[in-house]
Design a protein around this motif. Structure first.
Motif, PDB file in Angstrom:
ATOM      1  N   ILE A   2      73.408  49.400  56.559  1.00 41.28           N
ATOM      2  CA  ILE A   2      72.578  50.182  55.643  1.00 41.28           C
ATOM      3  C   ILE A   2      71.503  49.289  55.041  1.00 41.28           C
ATOM      4  CG2 ILE A   2      72.584  51.509  53.482  1.00 41.28           C
ATOM      5  CD1 ILE A   2      75.456  52.315  54.211  1.00 41.28           C
ATOM      6  N   ALA A   3      71.909  48.039  54.750  1.00 39.72           N
ATOM      7  CA  ALA A   3      70.950  47.109  54.166  1.00 39.72           C
ATOM      8  C   ALA A   3      69.773  46.895  55.112  1.00 39.72           C
ATOM      9  CB  ALA A   3      71.638  45.781  53.865  1.00 39.72           C
ATOM     10  N   LEU A   4      70.066  46.815  56.418  1.00 34.78           N
ATOM     11  CA  LEU A   4      68.984  46.617  57.389  1.00 34.78           C
ATOM     12  C   LEU A   4      68.052  47.827  57.407  1.00 34.78           C
ATOM     13  CD1 LEU A   4      67.605  45.203  59.751  1.00 34.78           C
ATOM     14  CD2 LEU A   4      69.210  46.303  61.270  1.00 34.78           C
ATOM     15  N   ALA A   5      68.658  49.023  57.420  1.00 35.88           N
ATOM     16  CA  ALA A   5      67.837  50.226  57.431  1.00 35.88           C
ATOM     17  C   ALA A   5      66.928  50.259  56.212  1.00 35.88           C
ATOM     18  CB  ALA A   5      68.738  51.455  57.458  1.00 35.88           C
ATOM     19  N   LEU A   6      67.486  49.862  55.047  1.00 36.69           N
ATOM     20  CA  LEU A   6      66.669  49.896  53.828  1.00 36.69           C
ATOM     21  C   LEU A   6      65.565  48.845  53.882  1.00 36.69           C
ATOM     22  CD1 LEU A   6      69.317  50.501  51.042  1.00 36.69           C
ATOM     23  CD2 LEU A   6      67.684  52.106  52.014  1.00 36.69           C
ATOM     24  N   PHE A  10      61.983  50.730  53.331  1.00 38.41           N
ATOM     25  CA  PHE A  10      61.178  50.615  52.108  1.00 38.41           C
ATOM     26  C   PHE A  10      59.702  50.335  52.408  1.00 38.41           C
ATOM     27  CE2 PHE A  10      65.154  50.068  49.540  1.00 38.41           C
ATOM     28  CZ  PHE A  10      64.904  51.146  48.714  1.00 38.41           C
ATOM     29  N   PRO A  11      59.390  49.288  53.204  1.00 41.67           N
ATOM     30  CA  PRO A  11      57.960  49.079  53.472  1.00 41.67           C
ATOM     31  C   PRO A  11      57.319  50.233  54.239  1.00 41.67           C
ATOM     32  CG  PRO A  11      59.298  47.431  54.615  1.00 41.67           C
ATOM     33  CD  PRO A  11      60.215  48.194  53.738  1.00 41.67           C
ATOM     34  N   LEU A  12      58.075  50.859  55.171  1.00 42.87           N
ATOM     35  CA  LEU A  12      57.481  51.945  55.957  1.00 42.87           C
ATOM     36  C   LEU A  12      57.118  53.120  55.059  1.00 42.87           C
ATOM     37  CD1 LEU A  12      56.722  52.947  58.748  1.00 42.87           C
ATOM     38  CD2 LEU A  12      59.014  53.856  58.995  1.00 42.87           C
ATOM     39  N   LEU A  13      58.096  53.546  54.241  1.00 43.89           N
ATOM     40  CA  LEU A  13      57.814  54.659  53.335  1.00 43.89           C
ATOM     41  C   LEU A  13      56.740  54.261  52.326  1.00 43.89           C
ATOM     42  CD1 LEU A  13      61.394  56.073  52.724  1.00 43.89           C
ATOM     43  CD2 LEU A  13      59.582  56.973  54.178  1.00 43.89           C
ATOM     44  N   ALA A  36      60.052  44.902  45.825  1.00 44.01           N
ATOM     45  CA  ALA A  36      61.265  44.388  45.186  1.00 44.01           C
ATOM     46  C   ALA A  36      62.497  45.024  45.811  1.00 44.01           C
ATOM     47  CB  ALA A  36      61.225  44.675  43.691  1.00 44.01           C
ATOM     48  N   ALA A  37      62.429  46.330  46.045  1.00 43.99           N
ATOM     49  CA  ALA A  37      63.579  47.010  46.644  1.00 43.99           C
ATOM     50  C   ALA A  37      63.852  46.466  48.046  1.00 43.99           C
ATOM     51  CB  ALA A  37      63.310  48.513  46.700  1.00 43.99           C
ATOM     52  N   GLY A  38      62.781  46.255  48.807  1.00 40.92           N
ATOM     53  CA  GLY A  38      62.945  45.688  50.146  1.00 40.92           C
ATOM     54  C   GLY A  38      63.566  44.306  50.081  1.00 40.92           C
ATOM     55  N   ALA A  39      63.135  43.516  49.081  1.00 43.28           N
ATOM     56  CA  ALA A  39      63.662  42.160  48.959  1.00 43.28           C
ATOM     57  C   ALA A  39      65.147  42.190  48.648  1.00 43.28           C
ATOM     58  CB  ALA A  39      62.896  41.398  47.880  1.00 43.28           C
ATOM     59  N   ILE A  40      65.548  43.081  47.727  1.00 39.42           N
ATOM     60  CA  ILE A  40      66.972  43.156  47.377  1.00 39.42           C
ATOM     61  C   ILE A  40      67.791  43.564  48.598  1.00 39.42           C
ATOM     62  CG2 ILE A  40      68.663  44.457  46.015  1.00 39.42           C
ATOM     63  CD1 ILE A  40      66.440  44.563  43.818  1.00 39.42           C
ATOM     64  N   GLN A 117      59.056  42.761  59.428  1.00 40.15           N
ATOM     65  CA  GLN A 117      60.511  42.942  59.421  1.00 40.15           C
ATOM     66  C   GLN A 117      60.990  43.524  60.742  1.00 40.15           C
ATOM     67  OE1 GLN A 117      61.773  41.345  57.323  1.00 40.15           O
ATOM     68  NE2 GLN A 117      61.497  41.871  55.190  1.00 40.15           N
ATOM     69  N   LEU A 118      60.174  44.403  61.345  1.00 39.91           N
ATOM     70  CA  LEU A 118      60.554  44.974  62.637  1.00 39.91           C
ATOM     71  C   LEU A 118      60.573  43.892  63.706  1.00 39.91           C
ATOM     72  CD1 LEU A 118      61.167  47.528  64.287  1.00 39.91           C
ATOM     73  CD2 LEU A 118      58.733  47.730  64.721  1.00 39.91           C
ATOM     74  N   ALA A 119      59.531  43.041  63.701  1.00 40.03           N
ATOM     75  CA  ALA A 119      59.466  41.976  64.705  1.00 40.03           C
ATOM     76  C   ALA A 119      60.677  41.060  64.579  1.00 40.03           C
ATOM     77  CB  ALA A 119      58.176  41.169  64.539  1.00 40.03           C
ATOM     78  N   LEU A 120      61.096  40.803  63.332  1.00 40.49           N
ATOM     79  CA  LEU A 120      62.206  39.879  63.143  1.00 40.49           C
ATOM     80  C   LEU A 120      63.545  40.508  63.504  1.00 40.49           C
ATOM     81  CD1 LEU A 120      61.092  38.301  59.781  1.00 40.49           C
ATOM     82  CD2 LEU A 120      61.313  37.121  61.948  1.00 40.49           C
ATOM     83  N   SER A 121      63.727  41.795  63.187  1.00 39.22           N
ATOM     84  CA  SER A 121      65.073  42.351  63.309  1.00 39.22           C
ATOM     85  C   SER A 121      65.342  42.980  64.661  1.00 39.22           C
ATOM     86  CB  SER A 121      65.305  43.388  62.206  1.00 39.22           C
ATOM     87  OG  SER A 121      64.348  44.407  62.318  1.00 39.22           O
ATOM     88  N   THR A 122      64.309  43.210  65.482  1.00 41.11           N
ATOM     89  CA  THR A 122      64.563  43.916  66.733  1.00 41.11           C
ATOM     90  C   THR A 122      65.318  43.034  67.721  1.00 41.11           C
ATOM     91  OG1 THR A 122      63.584  45.092  68.564  1.00 41.11           O
ATOM     92  CG2 THR A 122      62.336  43.264  67.708  1.00 41.11           C
ATOM     93  N   ASN A 123      66.072  43.697  68.587  1.00 41.11           N
ATOM     94  CA  ASN A 123      66.817  42.983  69.611  1.00 41.11           C
ATOM     95  C   ASN A 123      66.019  42.935  70.901  1.00 41.11           C
ATOM     96  OD1 ASN A 123      68.856  41.775  71.027  1.00 41.11           O
ATOM     97  ND2 ASN A 123      70.174  43.568  71.133  1.00 41.11           N
ATOM     98  N   ASN A 124      64.925  43.689  70.958  1.00 37.94           N
ATOM     99  CA  ASN A 124      64.192  43.888  72.196  1.00 37.94           C
ATOM    100  C   ASN A 124      62.911  43.053  72.182  1.00 37.94           C
ATOM    101  OD1 ASN A 124      62.531  45.026  74.230  1.00 37.94           O
ATOM    102  ND2 ASN A 124      63.770  46.890  74.165  1.00 37.94           N
ATOM    103  N   LEU A 125      62.753  42.164  73.174  1.00 38.29           N
ATOM    104  CA  LEU A 125      61.575  41.302  73.178  1.00 38.29           C
ATOM    105  C   LEU A 125      60.285  42.098  73.377  1.00 38.29           C
ATOM    106  CD1 LEU A 125      62.732  38.085  75.073  1.00 38.29           C
ATOM    107  CD2 LEU A 125      62.651  38.548  72.650  1.00 38.29           C
TER     108      LEU A 125
END
Lengths: 492, 226
Positions: A2-6, A10-13, A36-40, A117-125
């Motif tokens: 859930i933390a990852l989704a948030l 947050f930045p997308l919304l 701040a919410a994204g950081a938390i 954040q997407l570039a960092l968290s994705t599993n797909n090159l």
């Protein structure tokens, strides 16, 4: 999870909402709140991953390496949002931008954080590439935000050079996929980092060698490695300063992250050494890194614009990090990870003070910025201490990481410590010859202090000082896990 | 030469299409009118879509049909239409963006193709069939697109060169590896679409700031400040 989704949502919304919200005051507050919410959320994610190990599925994959950059990205994004509130309010007051452009600015800022954040968290090159190209798209209109001829020129250069550069990385990714689809049975999974890493030794070395050259050129353009760096000083100097802070502090790191990931694959593939030298990727990164380090240090001496000065300093430090990752081995890798952290914290703090210094003096030309300490002591001292830190003085963290890198170089390539030391000295003199009159000089008549928020500077410099004096055991253990991941051996 | 005679019909067709795409790349280099450049680019998009459809039919991958459809819409219709519209609004649709030395330019382009074959040589030992030629030709397309960026002076034709590069990469993805995973292809297509829209915005910024679209006039920023 859930933390990852948030962290991503947050930045997308935020980007979507801020694109519509027409009230300047409310939108800059919302910008801070969303960041701040994204950081938390990202800190919670980091704690989870550190406690329970790597997690993720086909879409996302989080291990200690990327979660450390996710947390850093969210933190710098948050502090830069704090900085941008008084900064953009001043620009609005001065009439340099209107309400519509402010909306564009906020939406692009959050959009940029989302792509990072997407570039960092994705599993797909492949998605990693899409997100890094997305970062260019999100920021290109920020570079030309002021619509001056210079800023439009900078935006064009940024767009074309980064676009052409990163297209090479896409070609490299296609070649990587070509090699992977021979080794991995299900081709839909053949670009997943987890699968690729498992099968790294089976990837065809002749193809991987060529693929790495393209990926190196592509992501190297985004890292700002010489001779592919021309977009970087222009984009940094002509856009609004909060954007320079996140470009230097975040984008360059994420591009380097992409490069290190593919280097890990290529190293696995070339390990037998039948086709190419097993350390081909490392040598390339060392060569380009060293070149960038030296050339950028020399260019520091010939600058007149304060933001260009510090963007060349970013090129110099990115060169040093690429050199260190290319060197390999636990000590150099640990040092490079620490250097990524302290550089992005220090450099974004410097850009905060530089942004306010330019607003105080009403110009970016270093010959006309004078007497900062007597006008507004916290800005002047912030700039001075930030520059001292970035130049590698003890007791700041940059000193620690540079010392580790020098020791690692002394160990593996003793002769290369000489150009490194000379480069550090050249860069140091290049920074200080310009800095001294700006902070200490005589205050021009009529120059007045501004109402600003220096919290980001204090926080960043405090963290950098802390990392320099004593790296907390928790952080050291974290970096050590990452080092183990990258090199196979831990340092501690 | 024997190697090519033993190929299956589909592979022969793919190599023919590769050659045709390479021809369009050369044509892009040689065109001097903006409108003709955009039209040639649309042709290249259609050839690319045709190749994708052919590969889809050959290996029976349904997602490649979708990808072929997307390519045709995006690169054959939408992007050329957007570029034409922007060029008309900017009043440069019929303008001539002449090439300084056409002979030497095309000779250099030919040399680039040979160089790309050299780069792709090691790949031949790995894979059977036409993959090596396909990689070489798509790399050549990428290089020719880059070369076009170097020699063209109008912002619009530079963007066409940029998009032609993207076409070359896409061709490699389709013909050498039977298409990238769907999610990646959609992501790349999205990026390309956004890029075209943003290029359109920046064209107008450039015109407003230097009153032409000659990118040679964008020369205020330099590495070492005077």
């Amino acid at each position: 999870m859930i933390a990852l989704a948030l962290t991503l949502l947050f930045p997308l919304l935020g980007a979507i909402v801020l694109g519509w919200l027409a009230r300047p005051n409310a939108s800059s507050l919302l910008n801070i709140a969303v960041s701040a919410a994204g950081a938390i959320a990202s800190f919670v994610l980091a704690l989870n991953v550190l406690a329970s190990g790597p997690a993720g599925g086909k879409l996302f994959y989080i291990d200690p390496f990327n979660v450390y950059l996710i947390a850093l990205t969210a933190l710098v994004g948050f502090t830069t949002a704090i900085f941008s509130r008084p900064y953009m309010a001043h620009e609005l007051e001065q009439g340099r931008i209107g309400g519509g452009r402010l909306r564009l600015y906020h939406a692009s800022f959050q959009g940029f954080l989302f792509t990072m954040q997407l570039a960092l968290s994705t599993n797909n090159l492949g998605i990693l590439w899409v997100a890094l190209e997305g970062a260019t798209l999100a920021t290109v209109l920020l570079v030309s935000l002021y619509r001056t001829p210079e800023s439009v020129e900078a935006a064009w250069k940024y767009f074309i050079l980064c676009g052409v550069g990163i297209a090479q990385a896409l070609f490299g990714t296609v070649l990587l996929y070509l090699a992977a689809s021979q080794a991995i049975p299900d081709t839909d999974d053949a670009l997943l980092w987890t699968e690729l890493y498992k099968h790294a030794a089976e990837l065809e070395p002749s193809v991987m060698g060529i693929a790495f050259v393209f990926l190196m050129v592509g992501y190297g353009t985004k890292v700002g490695l010489v001779p592919l760096h021309n977009w970087l000083p222009d984009a940094h100097s002509e856009g609004p300063t909060p954007m320079s802070a996140v470009l230097s502090g975040l984008l360059l790191n994420v591009a380097l992250y992409a490069l290190v990931r593919v280097k890990m694959l290529v190293d696995g593939s070339l390990a037998e050494g039948t086709v190419h030298d097993p350390n081909l990727a490392g040598y390339l990164m060392m060569g380009f890194g060293m070149l960038s380090f030296i050339v950028a240090g020399l260019f520091l001496h010939r600058q007149r614009d304060i933001k260009r000065l510090f963007s060349y300093s970013s090129i110099e430090h990115m060169g040093l990090m690429s050199f260190a990752f290319g060197l390999g081995g636990p000590l150099a890798t640990f040092g490079a990870l620490l250097h990524m952290t302290v550089h992005s914290l220090t450099k974004s703090a410097i850009f905060v003070t530089v942004g306010h210094a330019c607003q105080i003096a009403g110009t970016q030309s270093m010959e006309q910025i004078r007497g900062l300490i007597s006008t507004q002591p916290n800005v002047g001292w912030g700039l001075l201490i930030g520059t001292v830190a970035i130049a590698g003085f003890p007791p700041f963290g940059v000193f620690t990481s540079e010392f580790l890198l020098l020791s690692a170089t002394m160990d593996a390539w003793p002769w290369l410590t000489i150009p490194l030391l000379v480069g550090i000295a050249v860069a140091f003199s290049g920074l200080f010859r310009h800095l001294q009159p700006m902070v200490f000089g005589i205050k021009p008549p009529g120059q007045e202090a501004l109402k600003i928020n220096m919290l980001p500077v204090y926080l960043h410099l405090f963290l950098v000082l802390w990392l320099g004096l004593a790296i907390p055991g928790f952080i050291a253990g974290w970096f050590d896990q990452v080092t183990q991941l990258i090199t196979g051996r831990g340092l501690l | 030469m024997n190697r090519y005679l033993e190929l299956q019909l589909v592979e022969q067709a793919i190599i023919t299409l590769a050659a045709m795409i390479l021809v369009t790349s050369f044509a892009l280099l040689g065109q001097s009118r903006v409108v003709a450049t955009i039209r040639t680019f649309a042709w290249q998009g259609w050839l690319l879509a045709l190749t994708t459809a052919l590969v889809a039919w050959d290996i029976g991958h349904p997602h490649l049909y979708l990808s072929a459809f997307l390519t045709a819409i995006l690169k054959g219709v939408l992007i050329p239409w957007l570029l034409t519209r922007q060029a008309r609004q900017l009043g440069i649709l019929r303008a001539v963006d002449s090439i300084v030395r056409p002979g030497i330019t095309l000779l250099i382009a030919g040399a680039l193709v040979v160089f790309c074959y050299g780069v792709a040589l090691p790949i031949g030992q790995l894979v059977e069939g036409v993959t090596r030629d396909v990689v070489a030709i798509s790399l050549a397309n990428v290089m020719l697109g880059m070369f076009m960026l170097v020699i063209r002076r109008t912002a619009v034709t530079q963007v066409v060169g940029f998009m032609a590069m993207e076409n070359g990469i896409f061709f490699a993805a389709v013909a050498a590896t039977q298409g990238m995973p769907m999610v990646v292809e959609l992501g790349v297509a999205f990026d390309v679409l956004v890029a075209v829209v943003l290029f359109g915005v920046i064209f107008f910024h450039i015109r407003d700031s230097i009153e032409s679209l000659d990118v040679d006039a964008l020369n205020r920023l330099s590495e070492v400040e005077k």
